[in-house]
Design a protein around this motif. Structure first.
Motif: not given
Length: 194
Positions: A84-86, A95-98, A103-105, A107-111
């Motif tokens: 649920t990271y926003q 960089g890594v943050m992007a 990844i979070v976005s 994985l959230g879509g896959i979920t």
């Protein structure tokens, strides 16, 4: 005090000439100038070191795309199953943050897709269970009806067998009666003739 001595010593050397200055005084002035050069070089190296550290910090920060502690916190929450990271800032990420945000976005879509598929599967399973229950009830009703029809057919067969038996008896009685009537008719005819 040292500055005053230096000024006085340098004027003194200029006044009397370098050849007349004792060697220890020349060594003292050489050491003082070396110390100044070392001090200047040290200051320059310190400034260059501070600038290098600042540049290196900015370069690492730009490669990570944020504070390393924030990246660690986000990755730790993903590892714990929290998708649920926003992002708290609206700046363009790099960089890594992007990459972590992507990844979070993803994985959230896959979920969400998996949850939707699971919900659809649950609904379909309920519909199949309901249809199977209706089919089972219908099959039970048909089996009951078939049993009733079979029972009725057995009763009809028994009635038909009894009717056939009765018909045979009736036929036998009718044949016997006909034979008796024929004999009675012959007897009447014999009587009338006689």
């Amino acid at each position: 005090v040292e500055v005053i001595i230096m000024k006085f010593s340098s004027r003194f050397i200029l006044m009397i000439g370098i050849s007349q200055v004792p060697f220890f005084l020349l060594f003292f002035f050489a050491i003082e100038s070396i110390n100044k050069v070392i001090l200047i070089i040290s200051l320059v190296l310190c400034v260059v070191g501070i600038l290098a550290v600042f540049y290196l910090y900015r370069w690492i920060h730009s490669q990570i795309g944020g504070d390393p502690r924030d990246v660690f916190t986000i990755i730790k929450s993903i590892a714990d199953g929290d998708l649920t990271y926003q992002s708290s800032d609206n700046k363009k990420k790099s960089g890594v943050m992007a990459a972590v945000s992507e990844i979070v976005s993803n994985l959230g879509g896959i979920t969400l897709t998996l949850k939707s598929a699971a919900d659809n599967l649950y609904i379909s399973a309920n519909e199949i269970a309901s249809a199977a229950k209706s089919f089972s009830e219908g099959a039970n009703n048909q089996a009951s009806n078939v049993e009733e029809v079979a029972s009725s057919m057995e009763q009809m067969m028994a009635a038909i067998a009894q009717n056939a038996d009765n018909a045979k008896k009736t036929n036998s009685i009718a044949n016997e009666t006909a034979l008796q009537a024929e004999k009675g008719g012959e007897a009447v005819m014999n009587m009338v003739e006689s």
